[in-house]
Design a protein around this motif. Structure first.
Motif, short mmCIF file in Angstrom:
data_model
loop_
_atom_site.label_atom_id
_atom_site.label_comp_id
_atom_site.label_asym_id
_atom_site.label_seq_id
_atom_site.Cartn_x
_atom_site.Cartn_y
_atom_site.Cartn_z
N ALA A 184 0.79 -1.36 -0.18
CA ALA A 184 0.22 -0.02 -0.16
C ALA A 184 0.82 1.33 0.11
O ALA A 184 0.60 2.28 -0.78
CB ALA A 184 -1.01 -0.17 1.14
N GLU A 187 2.58 2.05 -3.32
CA GLU A 187 1.48 2.38 -4.50
C GLU A 187 1.00 3.70 -4.21
O GLU A 187 0.90 4.45 -5.03
CB GLU A 187 0.35 1.32 -4.41
N TYR A 209 -6.85 -4.48 -6.05
CA TYR A 209 -7.58 -3.80 -5.22
C TYR A 209 -8.54 -4.39 -4.51
O TYR A 209 -8.67 -4.13 -3.19
CB TYR A 209 -8.47 -2.82 -6.06
N HIS A 214 -5.79 -8.01 1.33
CA HIS A 214 -5.17 -6.82 0.95
C HIS A 214 -5.93 -5.73 1.10
O HIS A 214 -6.02 -4.42 0.58
CB HIS A 214 -4.98 -6.88 -0.68
N GLN A 217 -4.35 -2.14 0.89
CA GLN A 217 -4.40 -1.43 -0.23
C GLN A 217 -5.83 -0.90 -0.65
O GLN A 217 -5.77 0.20 -1.06
CB GLN A 217 -3.93 -2.39 -1.18
N TRP A 221 -6.45 3.05 -1.49
CA TRP A 221 -6.97 3.36 -3.11
C TRP A 221 -8.27 4.34 -2.95
O TRP A 221 -8.68 5.27 -3.65
CB TRP A 221 -7.34 2.15 -3.96
#
Ligand SMILES: C[S@@+](CC[C@H](N)C(=O)[O-])C[C@H]1O[C@@H](n2cnc3c(N)ncnc32)[C@H](O)[C@@H]1O
Length: 246
Positions: A184, A187, A209, A214, A217, A221
């Motif tokens: 994360a 990114e 995503y 995850h 992340q 996002w």
């Protein structure tokens, strides 16, 4: 909360008790859908080459991530109409990007495909590549990745840790962006650098995503997209799509 389908709903939808999907791959199962993209000749042959080139990353097997590759090819094809280059952050042996290069005959495209990776695994928060985070999943794969992309002189492998390597290139406008770092913070750092370089309407494909486990992340996002007055589309593959507002 349980999401099993009750008998009444099953009946009203005409679903037989023994519900069997027509296609299962990559933890997606579907029934009664047109999956013509899988047999479309340019995609099918591109996928075959990418799958062969990626066997070493998949313990010698083929991991059926065709639907994810289809998403990536679709978003990249849209990018052909926009100003700027193609970028993937997190390449490994390039399952997604190799499919794109073969499907779009990328050697003939007047764009550069920047392929950013350590090519030896995911740096952890202590900024080193550790066995605990990578297990046996990743290894020094630079030479194999070079071989995979050798037919495409305009695909440039950029080896090193992101986001630091972004400014080692002359990357300016971006027409297609794929982010697949499984991390994360990395990114987010990449997106903070690249968002302003995305052409209006360019598509960002976010590989992990909506993957279970995850969640960090996913949260990152959603916050990032909201800060740009946008939102992420969840796909059944677990990918997310984010469009740069025009
Ligand atoms: C899941 S793999 C990418 C798979 C690839 N998209 C494909 O289509 O096969 C994740 C990759 O991210 C790379 N990576 C993770 N964090 C990174 C960082 N901070 N800098 C550079 N590469 C990184 C790892 O080396 C690994 O190859």
């Amino acid at each position: 909360m349980a999401f099993g389908i009750g008998r009444t709903i099953r009946r009203s939808l005409g679903i037989k008790k023994k519900w069997r999907p027509d296609y299962v791959g990559d933890n997606v199962g579907v029934r009664r859908k047109n999956l013509g993209f899988m047999s479309e000749p340019s995609f099918a042959s591109a996928w075959e080459r990418a799958a062969e080139g990626n066997r070493p990353a998949w313990d010698g097997r083929v991991k059926d991530v065709r639907w994810r590759a289809h998403t990536a090819v679709w978003a990249a094809r849209h990018g052909l109409l926009l100003p700027g280059d193609f970028v993937e952050c997190g390449v490994n042996l390039g399952a997604l990007s190799m499919t794109i290069c073969h499907a779009l005959d990328f050697a003939k495209v007047t764009k550069t495909f920047y392929l950013f990776d350590t090519y030896e695994g995911i740096p952890d928060d202590g900024r080193e590549i550790t066995q605990s985070r990578n297990g046996s999943l990743y290894f020094d794969c630079y030479a194999l990745a070079e071989k995979n992309f050798a037919p495409f002189p305009n695909a440039k492998l950029v080896k090193g840790w992101l986001p630091g390597t972004l400014d080692q290139t002359s990357l300016d406008r971006i027409a297609y962006l794929s982010v697949d770092l499984n991390h994360a913070d990395a990114e987010k750092a990449v997106m903070d650098e690249l968002w302003d370089r995305l052409s209006p309407s360019a598509i960002v494909v976010i590989d992990d995503y909506a993957f279970a486990t995850h969640e960090d992340q996913h949260e990152m996002w959603d916050e990032f997209a909201a800060s740009k007055k946008s939102s992420v589309l969840t796909l059944p593959t677990g990918q997310g799509l984010l469009v740069k507002p025009a």
